[in-house]
Write an enzyme that holds these catalytic residues in place. Structure first.
Site, PDB file in Angstrom:
ATOM      1  N   LEU A  34       0.820  -1.214   0.000  1.00  0.00           N
ATOM      2  CA  LEU A  34       0.000   0.000   0.000  1.00  0.00           C
ATOM      3  C   LEU A  34       0.851   1.259   0.000  1.00  0.00           C
ATOM      4  O   LEU A  34       0.486   2.261  -0.601  1.00  0.00           O
ATOM      5  CB  LEU A  34      -0.910   0.020   1.236  1.00  0.00           C
ATOM      6  CG  LEU A  34      -2.104  -0.927   1.242  1.00  0.00           C
ATOM      7  CD1 LEU A  34      -2.790  -0.904   2.595  1.00  0.00           C
ATOM      8  CD2 LEU A  34      -3.099  -0.576   0.153  1.00  0.00           C
ATOM      9  N   GLY A  35       1.974   1.202   0.684  1.00  0.00           N
ATOM     10  CA  GLY A  35       2.800   2.406   0.737  1.00  0.00           C
ATOM     11  C   GLY A  35       4.041   2.187   1.567  1.00  0.00           C
ATOM     12  O   GLY A  35       4.160   1.197   2.290  1.00  0.00           O
ATOM     13  N   ASP A 147       2.885  15.014  12.300  1.00  0.00           N
ATOM     14  CA  ASP A 147       3.110  14.954  10.858  1.00  0.00           C
ATOM     15  C   ASP A 147       1.798  15.028  10.079  1.00  0.00           C
ATOM     16  O   ASP A 147       1.499  14.162   9.277  1.00  0.00           O
ATOM     17  CB  ASP A 147       3.860  13.666  10.523  1.00  0.00           C
ATOM     18  CG  ASP A 147       4.631  13.775   9.216  1.00  0.00           C
ATOM     19  OD1 ASP A 147       4.679  14.882   8.649  1.00  0.00           O
ATOM     20  OD2 ASP A 147       5.166  12.761   8.754  1.00  0.00           O
TER      21      ASP A 147
END
Lengths: 306, 244
Positions: A34-35, A147
């Protein structure tokens, strides 16, 4: 030990692979990647027919810290920030050191920017309020998002709801921000410290709003940062009504997300009122015509009924 | 629990040492004195360097008990912070592991614990990392090839001090350049809580191809020793976390 960051054990992690946890023996079948982030890689996996997101990394300590954050978020779980935590375990690949992984709810959604492009910017105000509400709850629980950035925001469907998907930067209030991205970081712009406090998130929130309308993020330059950001903000037509609020967040004037929430909802109410004003004359005409039609109908009816 | 002071040397270089003692051996000495040696190797943007030239970077960090990373200029700021923080965690975790071994037996480490227990221990490590005092001595290679990299190095260091100064614990920074005008390494910034002070006096480049990395690390070690002799750093000075 940590020096050899280039020998990645990711060669094993291919679709179809069965991952069995060392401690809890849960079985996950890997679907696809996915990432990838600074700390680990997230894979889509299936567990008993349920889709889940599994994050795997060789950086055990950082992973444990992230799990700690997810666990504390779990305790204050009346907000929609962050995915819920399902499992924490280790996996022994065929060769090499043991890898840590944890399993989260799989949040299926659309990136914020494409959602707004498809469905119109009317939704922007809604999402701003949703996100500020979530941030406020997070801050109340003693945490700061850290973040907060466009890449970490998804819109899930029916009904559309904004969700934040990466807890890597989440920091206890009063400490030093753990992870950040320059564009969204007030330290980078020289507009404040990297201490975890609500106003840090609100700065990032403001930059998310501005960044939404720029294809690529811009950098600091020779200009004074505040002037540069104000100019970029002013160029965005859609953000004009919110300009004052966003600049207040940029300059750290808000103490809490609640204050900003109030200001934004006030602006939204005014916008609605304006729309109503401009369309109220039409409504009056329509109403008049409707009444006439009804009256005419009764008149005709009375002619037929003796 | 008493607070301790972590001591780190951060070496920023773009090449191989070619003068004096073996830097890896000096780094091992530093480690013996409770100083961690971290190394950042800056790569050329055009990928022109020979890969084995930078092998030294990893070796120095390995024997210095620290973290090493090779990086291109544009990612320097983030890397400097990542390396510093990672090394702090690593050192603190080392102490915790030692304690654990005393409690659990000699072959137990954190990885042998169930994830839940590990989480509790990491919380302690994280607390220590946030509150402990930190001394970072930056050792910058200013040989000719570093010419166009120094502005980025300066920015990265100022950024590092912004990040570290957001912690609860106190920080002290010091900077040496090597080679110096007359000696192998010369001081540019004496121990100070902020890096902004360095803006005006950032190192001038030394021409010539000498890179005395080993002697520079030795000089850096002396700076830690000298400081504690000349000036007191609070009442906890000179105490390491081992005593915590």
């Amino acid at each position: 030990m940590m020096g050899k960051t280039w020998s990645k054990p990711e060669q094993w992690l291919r679709p179809g692979l069965k991952i069995v946890g060392k401690w809890h023996q849960n079985e996950y079948v890997l679907k696809r990647k996915l990432g990838q982030g600074a700390i680990g890689t997230v894979y889509l996996c299936e567990m008993n027919g349920q889709l889940v997101a599994l994050k795997m990394s060789e950086k055990n300590t950082s992973m444990t810290m992230e799990v700690n954050v997810l666990k504390s978020l779990e305790k204050a779980r009346d907000h929609c920030l962050g995915p819920s935590l399902l499992d924490v375990d280790d996996w022994q690949p065929p060769h090499g050191p043991v890898l840590s992984f944890y399993v989260m709810e799989y949040i299926q959604g659309e990136p914020l920017r494409t959602f707004l492009q498809r469905n119109g910017t009317d939704w922007l105000g809604v999402f701003m309020l949703q996100l500020l509400d979530d941030l406020d709850k997070l801050h109340e629980a003693g945490w700061v998002c850290g973040d907060l950035k466009l890449e970490n925001l998804l819109v899930t469907n029916t009904p559309p709801r904004i969700r934040w998907i990466d807890v890597g930067g989440t920091t206890k209030i009063g400490r030093a921000i753990k992870e950040y991205t320059e564009f969204y970081d007030r330290g980078y712009w020289g507009m404040g410290s990297r201490k975890a406090e609500p106003s840090y998130d609100l700065f990032a929130f403001a930059m998310v709003c501005i960044g939404l309308f720029y294809a690529s993020t811009f950098e600091r330059g020779k200009q004074q940062p505040e002037v540069l950001i104000r100019r970029r903000l002013h160029r965005v037509q859609t953000l004009r009504p919110f300009e004052a609020c966003i600049m207040k967040a940029i300059t750290g004037k808000y103490r809490s997300a609640k204050q900003m929430h109030q200001d934004i909802s006030h602006v939204l109410q005014q916008m609605k009122a304006k729309k109503r004003d401009s369309s109220s004359s039409d409504a009056f005409l329509m109403e008049g015509a409707g009444m006439l039609l009804l009256a005419g109908g009764y008149y005709l009816l009375s002619l037929f009924i003796p | 629990m008493k607070k301790g002071t972590l001591k780190q040397i951060l070496l920023i270089t773009d090449g191989c040492s070619n003068k004096g003692e073996d830097p890896a051996a000096t780094a091992a000495l530093a480690r013996e004195q409770g100083i961690t040696v971290n190394v950042i190797g800056i790569l050329e943007d055009d990928h022109s360097e020979e890969p084995d030239g930078l092998m030294e970077v990893e070796n120095i960090a390995l024997s210095g008990g620290g973290v090493s990373q090779l990086v291109y200029q544009q990612a320097l700021s983030q890397t400097v912070q990542m390396v510093t923080k990672q090394a702090m965690t690593q050192t603190l975790q080392g102490f915790v592991n030692l304690e654990l071994q005393q409690i659990l037996g000699s072959d137990q480490t954190m990885e042998d614990l169930a994830p839940d227990k590990r989480g509790e221990i990491m919380e302690v490590v994280e607390d220590m990392g946030e509150t402990c005092d930190l001394e970072v001595l930056v050792l910058v290679d200013t040989s000719a090839s570093m010419h166009d990299k120094l502005p980025t190095v300066k920015e990265a260091l100022i950024d590092l001090s912004i990040s570290l100064n957001a912690r609860i614990g106190r920080n002290r920074f010091c900077m040496l350049q090597f080679p110096g005008k007359r000696r192998d390494a010369e001081k540019i910034l004496d121990w100070s809580p902020k890096f902004d002070a360095v803006s005006n006096s950032f190192p001038k480049l030394m021409s010539g191809g000498v890179t005395p990395t080993g002697p520079a690390i030795r000089e850096a070690m002396h700076q830690f020793g000298r400081k504690s002799l000349l000036r007191s750093f609070g009442r906890n000075d000179g105490q390491d976390l081992e005593q915590a």
